[in-house]
Design an enzyme around this catalytic site. Structure first.
Site, PDB file in Angstrom:
ATOM      1  N   GLU A  22       0.628  -1.443   0.747  1.00  0.00           N
ATOM      2  CA  GLU A  22       0.318   0.138  -0.292  1.00  0.00           C
ATOM      3  C   GLU A  22       1.257   1.419  -0.152  1.00  0.00           C
ATOM      4  O   GLU A  22       1.530   1.750   1.304  1.00  0.00           O
ATOM      5  CB  GLU A  22      -1.427   0.041   1.557  1.00  0.00           C
ATOM      6  N   GLU A  63      -5.533   5.094   7.832  1.00  0.00           N
ATOM      7  CA  GLU A  63      -5.333   4.863   6.926  1.00  0.00           C
ATOM      8  C   GLU A  63      -5.391   2.925   6.468  1.00  0.00           C
ATOM      9  O   GLU A  63      -5.966   2.685   5.642  1.00  0.00           O
ATOM     10  CB  GLU A  63      -4.072   4.679   6.452  1.00  0.00           C
ATOM     11  N   GLU A  70     -11.979  -0.628   1.393  1.00  0.00           N
ATOM     12  CA  GLU A  70     -11.488  -0.516   0.829  1.00  0.00           C
ATOM     13  C   GLU A  70     -11.568  -2.194   0.199  1.00  0.00           C
ATOM     14  O   GLU A  70     -12.614  -2.983  -0.603  1.00  0.00           O
ATOM     15  CB  GLU A  70     -10.308   0.150   0.151  1.00  0.00           C
TER      16      GLU A  70
END
Length: 118
Positions: A22, A63, A70
């Site tokens: 990520e 985050e 997601e």
């Protein structure tokens, strides 16, 4: 005790996955490492030092949660659905709010440090 060990292993696995894949998390982790000496130079107290670093850890936390949202949405469907779009957009907004909060804390510390020097 075993449950705590298992939780630590799961967390370490997630950290490893995020740090390898990520981009946003990689950038925030690098920012945290750079922030350690900067926070020391900028802060006027140990509490200030802790708050500066905690603000970046908070950003990283948001985050991580955004990535979880997601991933969950992608597991449900890759098709366009307004509810999925809203969930992903809300996660993104949460990250933006955390960025604004972190920037505000760091700007406040910088202004305080400059004022002390004047």
């Amino acid at each position: 005790m075993q449950r705590l060990l298992n939780a630590f292993r799961h967390s370490a696995r997630a950290f490893d996955l995020l740090i390898r894949s990520e981009r946003a998390f990689q950038e925030e982790a690098a920012l945290f490492v750079l922030a350690i000496p900067l926070a020391y130079l900028l802060s006027t107290s140990w509490l200030g030092f802790a708050m500066l670093l905690a603000s970046i850890l908070f950003l990283m936390l948001v985050e991580v949660l955004n990535t979880a949202i997601e991933a969950t949405c992608n597991a449900v469907t890759r098709d366009f659905r307004p509810e999925i779009k809203l969930a992903k957009d809300c996660g993104s907004l949460a990250v933006l709010i955390a960025i604004i909060l972190t920037a505000g804390i760091w700007i406040g510390a910088l202004v305080q440090r400059i004022a002390l020097l004047a």
